[in-house]
Design a protein around this motif. Structure first.
Motif, PDB file in Angstrom:
ATOM      1  N   UNK A   1       0.835  -1.207   0.000  1.00 27.67           N
ATOM      2  CA  UNK A   1       0.000   0.000   0.000  1.00 27.67           C
ATOM      3  C   UNK A   1       0.868   1.255   0.000  1.00 27.67           C
ATOM      4  N   UNK A   2       1.936   1.232   0.787  1.00 28.76           N
ATOM      5  CA  UNK A   2       2.794   2.392   0.894  1.00 28.76           C
ATOM      6  C   UNK A   2       3.708   2.585  -0.301  1.00 28.76           C
ATOM      7  N   UNK A   3       3.913   1.517  -1.080  1.00 30.18           N
ATOM      8  CA  UNK A   3       4.760   1.579  -2.277  1.00 30.18           C
ATOM      9  C   UNK A   3       3.936   1.109  -3.477  1.00 30.18           C
ATOM     10  N   UNK A   4       2.937   1.868  -3.881  1.00 34.17           N
ATOM     11  CA  UNK A   4       1.967   1.380  -4.867  1.00 34.17           C
ATOM     12  C   UNK A   4       2.508   1.166  -6.267  1.00 34.17           C
ATOM     13  N   UNK A   5       3.697   1.686  -6.572  1.00 37.97           N
ATOM     14  CA  UNK A   5       4.240   1.478  -7.914  1.00 37.97           C
ATOM     15  C   UNK A   5       5.378   0.463  -7.924  1.00 37.97           C
ATOM     16  N   UNK A   6       5.631  -0.167  -6.787  1.00 34.26           N
ATOM     17  CA  UNK A   6       6.752  -1.107  -6.686  1.00 34.26           C
ATOM     18  C   UNK A   6       6.306  -2.537  -6.981  1.00 34.26           C
ATOM     19  N   UNK A   7       7.207  -3.287  -7.608  1.00 37.04           N
ATOM     20  CA  UNK A   7       7.001  -4.724  -7.771  1.00 37.04           C
ATOM     21  C   UNK A   7       7.530  -5.415  -6.525  1.00 37.04           C
ATOM     22  N   UNK A   8       6.705  -6.232  -5.880  1.00 38.75           N
ATOM     23  CA  UNK A   8       7.146  -6.956  -4.696  1.00 38.75           C
ATOM     24  C   UNK A   8       6.791  -8.434  -4.838  1.00 38.75           C
ATOM     25  N   UNK A   9       7.706  -9.291  -4.410  1.00 38.12           N
ATOM     26  CA  UNK A   9       7.461 -10.732  -4.412  1.00 38.12           C
ATOM     27  C   UNK A   9       7.508 -11.248  -2.978  1.00 38.12           C
ATOM     28  N   UNK A  10       6.856 -12.365  -2.729  1.00 41.38           N
ATOM     29  CA  UNK A  10       6.781 -12.883  -1.368  1.00 41.38           C
ATOM     30  C   UNK A  10       6.784 -14.404  -1.368  1.00 41.38           C
ATOM     31  N   UNK A  11       7.217 -14.973  -0.248  1.00 44.98           N
ATOM     32  CA  UNK A  11       7.211 -16.422  -0.013  1.00 44.98           C
ATOM     33  C   UNK A  11       7.234 -16.602   1.490  1.00 44.98           C
ATOM     34  N   UNK A  12       6.092 -16.903   2.084  1.00 49.56           N
ATOM     35  CA  UNK A  12       6.006 -16.972   3.534  1.00 49.56           C
ATOM     36  C   UNK A  12       4.672 -17.598   3.983  1.00 49.56           C
ATOM     37  N   UNK A  13       4.540 -17.720   5.287  1.00 47.26           N
ATOM     38  CA  UNK A  13       3.246 -18.081   5.862  1.00 47.26           C
ATOM     39  C   UNK A  13       2.336 -16.863   5.720  1.00 47.26           C
ATOM     40  N   UNK A  14       1.138 -17.035   5.163  1.00 46.01           N
ATOM     41  CA  UNK A  14       0.296 -15.858   4.907  1.00 46.01           C
ATOM     42  C   UNK A  14      -0.255 -15.237   6.187  1.00 46.01           C
ATOM     43  N   UNK A  15       0.060 -13.969   6.448  1.00 47.06           N
ATOM     44  CA  UNK A  15      -0.557 -13.288   7.593  1.00 47.06           C
ATOM     45  C   UNK A  15      -2.008 -12.960   7.270  1.00 47.06           C
ATOM     46  N   UNK A  16      -2.923 -13.341   8.139  1.00 46.95           N
ATOM     47  CA  UNK A  16      -4.333 -13.087   7.879  1.00 46.95           C
ATOM     48  C   UNK A  16      -4.645 -11.611   8.086  1.00 46.95           C
ATOM     49  N   UNK A  17      -5.731 -11.167   7.456  1.00 48.26           N
ATOM     50  CA  UNK A  17      -6.121  -9.759   7.493  1.00 48.26           C
ATOM     51  C   UNK A  17      -7.358  -9.600   8.351  1.00 48.26           C
ATOM     52  N   UNK A  18      -7.289  -8.719   9.321  1.00 49.47           N
ATOM     53  CA  UNK A  18      -8.438  -8.478  10.183  1.00 49.47           C
ATOM     54  C   UNK A  18      -9.426  -7.495   9.568  1.00 49.47           C
ATOM     55  N   UNK A  19      -9.022  -6.851   8.468  1.00 53.85           N
ATOM     56  CA  UNK A  19      -9.933  -5.979   7.743  1.00 53.85           C
ATOM     57  C   UNK A  19      -9.489  -5.953   6.282  1.00 53.85           C
ATOM     58  N   UNK A  20     -10.401  -5.662   5.361  1.00 48.38           N
ATOM     59  CA  UNK A  20     -10.022  -5.644   3.942  1.00 48.38           C
ATOM     60  C   UNK A  20      -8.994  -4.549   3.661  1.00 48.38           C
ATOM     61  N   UNK A  21      -8.209  -4.769   2.617  1.00 43.27           N
ATOM     62  CA  UNK A  21      -7.304  -3.731   2.141  1.00 43.27           C
ATOM     63  C   UNK A  21      -7.383  -3.697   0.624  1.00 43.27           C
ATOM     64  N   UNK A  22      -6.701  -2.752   0.012  1.00 46.95           N
ATOM     65  CA  UNK A  22      -6.643  -2.670  -1.437  1.00 46.95           C
ATOM     66  C   UNK A  22      -5.279  -2.132  -1.822  1.00 46.95           C
ATOM     67  N   UNK A  23      -4.901  -2.368  -3.059  1.00 49.77           N
ATOM     68  CA  UNK A  23      -3.646  -1.851  -3.590  1.00 49.77           C
ATOM     69  C   UNK A  23      -3.779  -1.796  -5.094  1.00 49.77           C
ATOM     70  N   UNK A  24      -2.844  -1.141  -5.748  1.00 51.51           N
ATOM     71  CA  UNK A  24      -3.003  -0.910  -7.186  1.00 51.51           C
ATOM     72  C   UNK A  24      -2.091  -1.794  -8.021  1.00 51.51           C
ATOM     73  N   UNK A  25      -1.840  -3.002  -7.541  1.00 54.27           N
ATOM     74  CA  UNK A  25      -1.107  -3.999  -8.311  1.00 54.27           C
ATOM     75  C   UNK A  25      -2.023  -5.183  -8.615  1.00 54.27           C
ATOM     76  N   UNK A  26      -1.690  -5.901  -9.667  1.00 55.17           N
ATOM     77  CA  UNK A  26      -2.315  -7.200  -9.914  1.00 55.17           C
ATOM     78  C   UNK A  26      -1.578  -8.211  -9.047  1.00 55.17           C
ATOM     79  N   UNK A  27      -2.325  -9.018  -8.310  1.00 55.91           N
ATOM     80  CA  UNK A  27      -1.714  -9.927  -7.348  1.00 55.91           C
ATOM     81  C   UNK A  27      -1.730 -11.367  -7.857  1.00 55.91           C
ATOM     82  N   UNK A  28      -0.603 -12.045  -7.694  1.00 55.46           N
ATOM     83  CA  UNK A  28      -0.461 -13.468  -8.028  1.00 55.46           C
ATOM     84  C   UNK A  28      -0.261 -14.220  -6.722  1.00 55.46           C
ATOM     85  N   UNK A  29      -1.118 -15.163  -6.418  1.00 54.05           N
ATOM     86  CA  UNK A  29      -0.988 -15.991  -5.214  1.00 54.05           C
ATOM     87  C   UNK A  29      -0.901 -17.457  -5.617  1.00 54.05           C
ATOM     88  N   UNK A  30       0.169 -18.129  -5.190  1.00 55.92           N
ATOM     89  CA  UNK A  30       0.337 -19.564  -5.426  1.00 55.92           C
ATOM     90  C   UNK A  30       0.429 -20.246  -4.064  1.00 55.92           C
TER      91      UNK A  30
END
Length: 302
Positions: free
Chosen positions: A22-51
């Motif tokens: 959210x704070x870096x809306x134009x950055x490409x970020x990749x991840x590999x981890x245990x998914x932290x659950x969300x206590x409230x909805x969020x949004x961001x301006x990237x297309x998200x890939x989840x495997x």
């Protein structure tokens, strides 16, 4: 959701921040981890890939409740509020957040690109052992500090996402409101022009920019640029710029010292009234209420 009764208080909880997507809306970020659950909805301006590599997860997005297990993959536009609200204790997932400038450089079929931007969710189980090895490697390369490795990881991941269209997949239609009911087909040269506009917006979205500035950066007539962007993404240029600003503001509001008026100004909005109206439209609440709820949520984070 009643936080006091929630079982996820003992688990890792996602908290937006200045270094987050959210704070870096134009950055490409990749991840590999245990998914932290969300206590409230969020949004961001990237297309998200989840495997999903291991275990299971549960999402709420666009009116759908989606359960995914190991071997499943999904792709969706993050510009509409969504939430991963549960996962198994052994869950591991990997993927990336792709700014639109990368998304529109991919060679996905027209019907997939346009429907994703409309808010539909692409789902596939056509994954294999190579994915389980490649996703973690791409994350390592992306975070290695070596530009050549980072570029290689990006190129490989984009090719992998393109391959989704060559194997069985499904698209879940949006069940919620959308402004993208009439997305039209477009041609490869059009997507390149949109990528150029996204490039310019990514650098300048916190400044005072308008359609004339954006069109000039892509060597297009302003009216043509506005029509092309709307037909390609289902959004107006002004809405996309606002989404970038709102994503930036969402992260800033998590700061304990944040002043709503200052956040509005620092996020590129010309007035507090324009900020409040735009924020309420996407979040369903005022920035002040969002900040209050977000701070309440952090009290339940471990």
């Amino acid at each position: 959701m009643d936080l006091a009764e929630s079982k996820i208080g003992r688990r890792a909880v996602y908290q937006p921040g200045a270094s987050s997507i959210e704070g870096l809306p134009t950055a490409l970020q990749m991840f590999h981890n245990h998914p932290p659950v969300m206590l409230m909805p969020h949004w961001h301006v990237q297309v998200e890939v989840n495997y999903i590599m291991q275990g299971s997860v549960h999402y709420r997005m666009n009116g759908h409740e989606i359960s995914m297990k190991a071997g499943d993959m999904c792709l969706f536009w993050g510009g509409q509020p969504h939430q991963m609200d549960d996962c198994s204790e052994d869950a591991i997932y990997a993927g990336g957040h792709l700014p639109l400038v990368y998304f529109f450089r991919m060679r996905l079929p027209i019907n997939i690109s346009s429907r994703l931007m409309k808010g539909e969710i692409l789902f596939t189980s056509a994954t294999d052992a190579a994915d389980k090895e490649n996703f973690p490697r791409w994350v390592r390369y992306a975070k290695s500090g070596d530009p050549a490795k980072a570029q290689h990881a990006l190129d490989e991941m984009l090719l992998r996402v393109e391959r989704i269209a060559l194997e069985p997949y499904s698209l879940l239609p949006t069940l919620g409101p959308t402004d993208a009911d009439d997305i039209e087909q477009f041609y490869p040269q059009s997507s390149r022009s949109v990528a150029r506009m996204c490039d310019f917006i990514a650098v300048n979205f916190l400044q005072e920019i308008d359609s004339v500035d954006i069109a000039r950066a892509a060597d297009l007539h302003p009216k043509y640029a506005m029509n092309l962007f709307k037909k390609t993404t289902g959004m107006t240029l002004s809405k996309y710029v606002n989404l970038l600003r709102l994503s930036h503001a969402q992260a800033m509001l998590m700061n304990d010292e944040a002043n709503v008026l200052q956040v509005a100004m620092d996020s590129g909005f010309g007035s507090i009234s324009a900020f409040n109206k735009s924020f309420r439209h996407i979040a369903g609440m005022s920035p002040s209420d969002f900040r209050r709820d977000a701070r309440m949520v952090t009290q339940y984070a471990p």
